[in-house]
Design a protein around this motif. Structure first.
Motif, PDB file in Angstrom:
ATOM      1  N   GLU A 122      85.871  27.441 -44.780  1.00  0.00           N
ATOM      2  CA  GLU A 122      87.060  28.261 -45.007  1.00  0.00           C
ATOM      3  C   GLU A 122      86.695  29.738 -44.872  1.00  0.00           C
ATOM      4  OE1 GLU A 122      90.759  28.346 -48.124  1.00  0.00           O
ATOM      5  OE2 GLU A 122      88.744  28.182 -48.967  1.00  0.00           O
ATOM      6  N   ILE A 123      87.380  30.441 -43.963  1.00  0.00           N
ATOM      7  CA  ILE A 123      87.144  31.880 -43.791  1.00  0.00           C
ATOM      8  C   ILE A 123      88.400  32.697 -44.039  1.00  0.00           C
ATOM      9  CG2 ILE A 123      85.222  31.514 -42.187  1.00  0.00           C
ATOM     10  CD1 ILE A 123      87.176  32.352 -39.904  1.00  0.00           C
ATOM     11  N   HIS A 124      89.523  32.023 -44.272  1.00  0.00           N
ATOM     12  CA  HIS A 124      90.793  32.706 -44.560  1.00  0.00           C
ATOM     13  C   HIS A 124      91.624  31.812 -45.460  1.00  0.00           C
ATOM     14  CE1 HIS A 124      94.653  34.710 -44.076  1.00  0.00           C
ATOM     15  NE2 HIS A 124      95.169  33.582 -43.638  1.00  0.00           N
ATOM     16  N   GLY A 125      92.212  32.389 -46.502  1.00  0.00           N
ATOM     17  CA  GLY A 125      93.074  31.639 -47.400  1.00  0.00           C
ATOM     18  C   GLY A 125      92.415  31.259 -48.712  1.00  0.00           C
ATOM     19  N   PHE A 126      91.382  32.020 -49.108  1.00  0.00           N
ATOM     20  CA  PHE A 126      90.624  31.679 -50.316  1.00  0.00           C
ATOM     21  C   PHE A 126      91.473  31.663 -51.592  1.00  0.00           C
ATOM     22  CE2 PHE A 126      87.764  34.080 -47.470  1.00  0.00           C
ATOM     23  CZ  PHE A 126      86.841  33.089 -47.177  1.00  0.00           C
ATOM     24  N   ASN A 127      92.532  32.456 -51.601  1.00  0.00           N
ATOM     25  CA  ASN A 127      93.338  32.584 -52.825  1.00  0.00           C
ATOM     26  C   ASN A 127      94.323  31.436 -52.992  1.00  0.00           C
ATOM     27  OD1 ASN A 127      94.697  33.657 -50.494  1.00  0.00           O
ATOM     28  ND2 ASN A 127      96.276  34.482 -51.847  1.00  0.00           N
ATOM     29  N   LEU A 128      94.415  30.549 -52.003  1.00  0.00           N
ATOM     30  CA  LEU A 128      95.377  29.450 -52.047  1.00  0.00           C
ATOM     31  C   LEU A 128      94.658  28.128 -52.298  1.00  0.00           C
ATOM     32  CD1 LEU A 128      97.444  30.435 -48.879  1.00  0.00           C
ATOM     33  CD2 LEU A 128      98.075  30.860 -51.261  1.00  0.00           C
ATOM     34  N   PRO A 129      95.155  27.292 -53.189  1.00  0.00           N
ATOM     35  CA  PRO A 129      94.540  25.981 -53.393  1.00  0.00           C
ATOM     36  C   PRO A 129      94.643  25.140 -52.127  1.00  0.00           C
ATOM     37  CG  PRO A 129      96.075  26.502 -55.171  1.00  0.00           C
ATOM     38  CD  PRO A 129      96.289  27.517 -54.098  1.00  0.00           C
ATOM     39  N   PRO A 130      93.623  24.373 -51.815  1.00  0.00           N
ATOM     40  CA  PRO A 130      93.698  23.511 -50.634  1.00  0.00           C
ATOM     41  C   PRO A 130      94.627  22.333 -50.893  1.00  0.00           C
ATOM     42  CG  PRO A 130      91.695  23.045 -51.861  1.00  0.00           C
ATOM     43  CD  PRO A 130      92.351  24.228 -52.535  1.00  0.00           C
ATOM     44  N   THR A 131      95.210  21.808 -49.826  1.00  0.00           N
ATOM     45  CA  THR A 131      96.000  20.588 -49.946  1.00  0.00           C
ATOM     46  C   THR A 131      95.072  19.376 -49.839  1.00  0.00           C
ATOM     47  OG1 THR A 131      96.461  20.677 -47.579  1.00  0.00           O
ATOM     48  CG2 THR A 131      98.129  21.582 -49.059  1.00  0.00           C
ATOM     49  N   VAL A 132      95.652  18.204 -49.999  1.00  0.00           N
ATOM     50  CA  VAL A 132      94.892  16.960 -50.007  1.00  0.00           C
ATOM     51  C   VAL A 132      94.008  16.849 -48.759  1.00  0.00           C
ATOM     52  CG1 VAL A 132      96.876  15.739 -48.976  1.00  0.00           C
ATOM     53  CG2 VAL A 132      95.084  14.432 -50.120  1.00  0.00           C
ATOM     54  N   MET A 133      92.728  16.499 -48.987  1.00  0.00           N
ATOM     55  CA  MET A 133      91.748  16.256 -47.938  1.00  0.00           C
ATOM     56  C   MET A 133      91.342  17.510 -47.169  1.00  0.00           C
ATOM     57  SD  MET A 133      93.433  12.665 -46.606  1.00  0.00           S
ATOM     58  CE  MET A 133      92.364  12.492 -45.194  1.00  0.00           C
TER      59      MET A 133
END
Length: 378
Positions: A133-144
């Motif tokens: 992950e290099i962009h979107g660190f502040n957002l929780p990941p979705t399933v899988m």
């Protein structure tokens, strides 16, 4: 600091448990189910190991675990990507020194296996969690989907790695109507007697899975990184996914009676497991089963979508894609209370899927990068 192979059950538990230390202060991190991670890494459970091998390591300072990594060689990667391509993944570290030592150790193991190029991070296959992950660190990941520390990018690039490919996920507000032009395209398709959009039948799960996998193999076969799933892997994935497959969220498009496209949508199960702290015992399994009975989620994810190669690039392919999206969008909102949808991952140069995402009003919310490096001295 010591880098040592994972050699015992205690080592394996330490390998899995390290992420609780790494992300303990990260509000966007979702604790994975430990049983799922142990299953992923178990040759006795995961049929990926029938055509691949992996080595795991821990980095320690005294009694404290400060990092982990895997390295793997997959026979199907040699056949379908490029001979001499090794991979590493499951990468976590608490500092730059541990990161450098772990990556160097994984590279040396790959050289010993006569690999000439390293790709990473891939944990542990392209079908699991590819990329950093290099962009979107502040957002929780979705399933899988994965989640990583921002520092990792600099540590990996300092080891001599450059971009091989970026993978994007796209976020869209699905409780809003589509663009009027797309709506008219969908309505025209609905009036076409040659087109049928249907839900899948879970009582015929194996047959439906075979139809979808046939389309997938045809649609994705030319994509970067594509590795065909074996029959054993299909069965294994089906067993794991079946509890979170809902018939009205998985649809197949037929043209003149032939299946030619599909779309799989999953409720964001991360919303259900976030408070389980990785444990199904003693009561986590009961909570999860209850939540899965009648799921109400804020987000869904589309991990897989495809149109047969013979239709790609034509008007019909786009029309079928938007018809699938719209039919599942309506079910997601009306039945499951969904507000957000996520497409992905999508290859950065997959112009067809990028156009569909953008025309649907979606925007990139996460980017995952797969790195590569020649292995000198291999």
């Amino acid at each position: 600091m010591q880098i040592r192979p994972v050699a015992s059950a205690a080592d394996r538990r330490a390998f899995v448990d390290l992420v609780w230390e790494v992300y303990k202060d990260d509000p966007a991190w979702i604790p994975p189910l430990k049983s799922e991670v142990h299953g992923l890494l178990s040759p006795k459970k995961n049929p990926w190991f029938l055509h691949a091998k992996a080595q795991l390591w821990l980095a320690t300072r005294g009694a404290r675990v400060v990092g982990r990594i895997s390295a793997q060689v997959d026979d199907l990667v040699q056949e379908h990507m490029a001979p001499g391509t090794g991979q590493w993944g499951m990468f976590e570290a608490l500092d730059a020194d541990a990161a450098a030592a772990l990556i160097a150790t994984a590279e040396q193991w790959l050289r010993d296996q006569e690999m000439t190029r390293a790709l990473g991070p891939i944990s542990i296959s392209i079908w699991d969690e590819p990329g950093l992950e290099i962009h979107g660190f502040n957002l929780p990941p979705t399933v899988m989907m994965g989640h990583h520390r921002p520092e990792y990018r600099g540590w990996i690039e300092a080891a001599g790695y450059t971009k091989a490919k970026d993978l994007h996920t796209y976020d869209m507000h699905i409780n809003k109507q589509m663009d009027p032009l797309i709506e008219r395209l969908v309505e025209a398709g609905q009036r076409n007697p040659r087109i049928r959009i249907r839900t899948v039948d879970k009582s015929a799960f194996d047959e439906e899975a075979a139809i979808i996998l046939h389309i997938l193999n045809d649609a994705w076969s030319d994509n970067w990184g594509y590795i065909p799933l074996t029959d054993a892997e299909i069965a294994y994935a089906g067993k794991k996914l079946r509890p979170i497959i809902y018939e009205d969220l998985v649809r197949v498009a037929e043209f003149d009676g032939e299946p030619v496209a599909f779309m799989i949508t999953l409720p964001d199960i991360n919303e259900f497991i976030a408070d389980l702290d990785g444990r199904l015992l003693p009561f986590g399994w009961a909570k999860l089963l209850w939540r899965l009975r009648k799921p109400r989620v804020k987000r869904v994810r589309v991990p897989l979508m495809g149109v047969v190669k013979s239709l790609q690039g034509g008007r019909l392919a786009g029309q079928l894609a938007f018809m699938l999206i719209e039919s599942i969008r309506r079910a997601s909102v009306d039945k499951y209370g969904v507000q957000q949808g996520e497409f992905g991952w999508v290859l950065e140069d997959n112009q067809g899927m990028v156009s569909i995402a953008e025309l649907s009003g979606a925007a990139i919310n996460h980017t995952y990068r797969v790195y590569e490096k020649p292995l000198s001295g291999a």
